[in-house]
Design a protein around this motif. Sequence first.
Motif, PDB file in Angstrom:
ATOM      1  N   TYR A  18      13.956  29.833  32.605  1.00 40.24           N
ATOM      2  CA  TYR A  18      13.052  30.922  32.206  1.00 40.24           C
ATOM      3  C   TYR A  18      12.963  31.948  33.329  1.00 40.24           C
ATOM      4  CZ  TYR A  18       8.828  33.291  30.572  1.00 40.24           C
ATOM      5  OH  TYR A  18       7.936  34.235  30.157  1.00 40.24           O
ATOM      6  N   GLN A  19      13.126  33.224  32.994  1.00 42.25           N
ATOM      7  CA  GLN A  19      13.133  34.294  33.983  1.00 42.25           C
ATOM      8  C   GLN A  19      12.249  35.435  33.512  1.00 42.25           C
ATOM      9  OE1 GLN A  19      17.021  35.758  34.962  1.00 42.25           O
ATOM     10  NE2 GLN A  19      16.287  37.134  36.583  1.00 42.25           N
ATOM     11  N   THR A  20      11.365  35.896  34.388  1.00 43.43           N
ATOM     12  CA  THR A  20      10.475  37.018  34.087  1.00 43.43           C
ATOM     13  C   THR A  20       9.899  37.527  35.404  1.00 43.43           C
ATOM     14  OG1 THR A  20       8.556  37.726  32.795  1.00 43.43           O
ATOM     15  CG2 THR A  20       8.451  35.544  33.778  1.00 43.43           C
ATOM     16  N   HIS A  21       9.056  38.532  35.304  1.00 41.58           N
ATOM     17  CA  HIS A  21       8.405  39.043  36.508  1.00 41.58           C
ATOM     18  C   HIS A  21       7.395  38.017  37.011  1.00 41.58           C
ATOM     19  CE1 HIS A  21       5.917  41.654  39.092  1.00 41.58           C
ATOM     20  NE2 HIS A  21       7.000  42.410  39.188  1.00 41.58           N
ATOM     21  N   ARG A  22       7.243  37.977  38.319  1.00 41.74           N
ATOM     22  CA  ARG A  22       6.368  36.982  38.939  1.00 41.74           C
ATOM     23  C   ARG A  22       4.941  37.090  38.422  1.00 41.74           C
ATOM     24  NH1 ARG A  22       6.117  35.052  44.712  1.00 41.74           N
ATOM     25  NH2 ARG A  22       3.968  34.364  45.062  1.00 41.74           N
ATOM     26  N   ASP A  23       4.399  38.308  38.335  1.00 44.20           N
ATOM     27  CA  ASP A  23       3.020  38.477  37.887  1.00 44.20           C
ATOM     28  C   ASP A  23       2.858  38.121  36.412  1.00 44.20           C
ATOM     29  OD1 ASP A  23       2.463  39.315  40.426  1.00 44.20           O
ATOM     30  OD2 ASP A  23       2.572  41.452  39.961  1.00 44.20           O
TER      31      ASP A  23
ATOM     32  N   ALA B 237       0.364  35.341  34.834  1.00 42.64           N
ATOM     33  CA  ALA B 237      -0.572  35.617  33.745  1.00 42.64           C
ATOM     34  C   ALA B 237      -0.413  34.613  32.612  1.00 42.64           C
ATOM     35  CB  ALA B 237      -0.367  37.044  33.230  1.00 42.64           C
ATOM     36  N   GLU B 238       0.820  34.237  32.323  1.00 41.91           N
ATOM     37  CA  GLU B 238       1.035  33.220  31.289  1.00 41.91           C
ATOM     38  C   GLU B 238       0.461  31.878  31.717  1.00 41.91           C
ATOM     39  OE1 GLU B 238       5.052  34.490  28.895  1.00 41.91           O
ATOM     40  OE2 GLU B 238       5.317  33.536  30.846  1.00 41.91           O
TER      41      GLU B 238
ATOM     42  N   ALA C 227       6.782  28.009  31.261  1.00 40.27           N
ATOM     43  CA  ALA C 227       7.532  27.489  30.117  1.00 40.27           C
ATOM     44  C   ALA C 227       7.672  25.981  30.153  1.00 40.27           C
ATOM     45  CB  ALA C 227       8.912  28.148  30.062  1.00 40.27           C
ATOM     46  N   CYS C 228       7.944  25.428  31.356  1.00 42.28           N
ATOM     47  CA  CYS C 228       8.149  23.982  31.443  1.00 42.28           C
ATOM     48  C   CYS C 228       7.210  23.308  32.439  1.00 42.28           C
ATOM     49  CB  CYS C 228       9.593  23.684  31.846  1.00 42.28           C
ATOM     50  SG  CYS C 228      10.040  24.317  33.489  1.00 42.28           S
TER      51      CYS C 228
END
Length: 428
Positions: free
Chosen positions: A358-363, A367-368, A337-338
């Motif tokens: 920003y928080q999400t799964h590591r994988d 991928a992003e 994200a940043c």
Amino acid sequence: MNYTYRIYPDAAQKADLLEWLETCRGVYNYALRELKDWLASRKCTIDRCSLEREYIISASEPFPSYHRQQNNLPKAKKLIPRLGEVHSQVLQTTIRRLHDTWEAFQKRGLGFPRFKKFGQFKSFVFPQFKVNPIESNFIKLPKIGAIRIELHRPIPDGFVVKQVRVLSKVRGTQWYVVVAIESSVSIPDASVHGRAIGIDLGLERFLSASDGSFQERPKFFRSMQGKLKLLQRRASKKKKRSKNWEKAQIEVARMHHRIANRRKDFHLKTAHKLCDQAQTIFAEDLNVKGLTRGMLRKDCVDAAFGQFLCLTEWVCWKRGVYFAKVNPNGTSQICPACFATVKKDLSVREHFCPECGYQTHRDHAAAEMVLSRGLENVSTQGLWGKETVCQVGLSGVYDLDKWRGAEISKSDLGKPALYARCPELVEG
């Protein structure tokens, strides 16, 4: 293109195929012996003969090249009648196979050709055909005859059969043919278009896509390891080279073959599923050999990331989907994200950026990041849309901002939306 079909030779044809494989193995080993003898005779000093090295070949003797060894085949057939039972072009391609390995060794500096032991030579090639050898449910091979074939998909219209490779699997109990077909129609490579996704490969999740979808990893070898261990234990208790030992070895080979087939089927289905999701796919350019030497080598070999990437590239080409690989370094250590660096160990499975929150799964974050790098690569190469001063990764933009003294945090560097919010950075 290559199409692989299962064939079912009868008992006589199977005996002939096995005999041909052994004959080709003998020709391969003899040609390699000539090559090694010629090289060994050049290892001694120039002014004396070596008493420790192998015997010396005359200095006037030319190098045993492919054409020289190929021309010696008719002379060898007069001395060894068994060579005449094998198709002449099959023996020639066997010599060609050796010299292809020799030339590859010279280019990369490793992988010297090795002698083939009993059972290690598993295929031979018919290099050309005047007419299509496949008729209805049979394939006609020279000097072998018509063999029943499982034609699960027909040869496409406009394609001709160029060569056929006969392949032995499961210790000579299963036979296949790899049919190479060719067409005069040229198919251009797919260009960047449509919806784009990035994929990250891992052991917890086999595949995570930038759109949030993921695919769990089936443990093919791990799930069958108990049965395989039992079969191997039974085989170890049999008398070596006995009939019961051979039967036990076939059971072990059949289990390995089943595991490999299940893995390849999963890889192909996953590749087609990705092509259904997007028209542009970016993946990490993984160091596959390095992964097979680490602490998790058994799981990495079981996942077979290298085979999956190769099959995905092939499926994408066949379906007109653009496929490219990007640099994998740091994809899981950078916030998508940043673009701030967020260091985390392998045990940390969640990505949380302290800069932007920003928080999400590591994988998923990796991928992003793969997608971001892929779009940056094709944009700077002029493959995607038009290049503008707002383009991420444009050479000199970040340095220009620092030179102007713009008070921008490291987390904001690289944000595409930053230039939309602050047009004065672009207008100067």
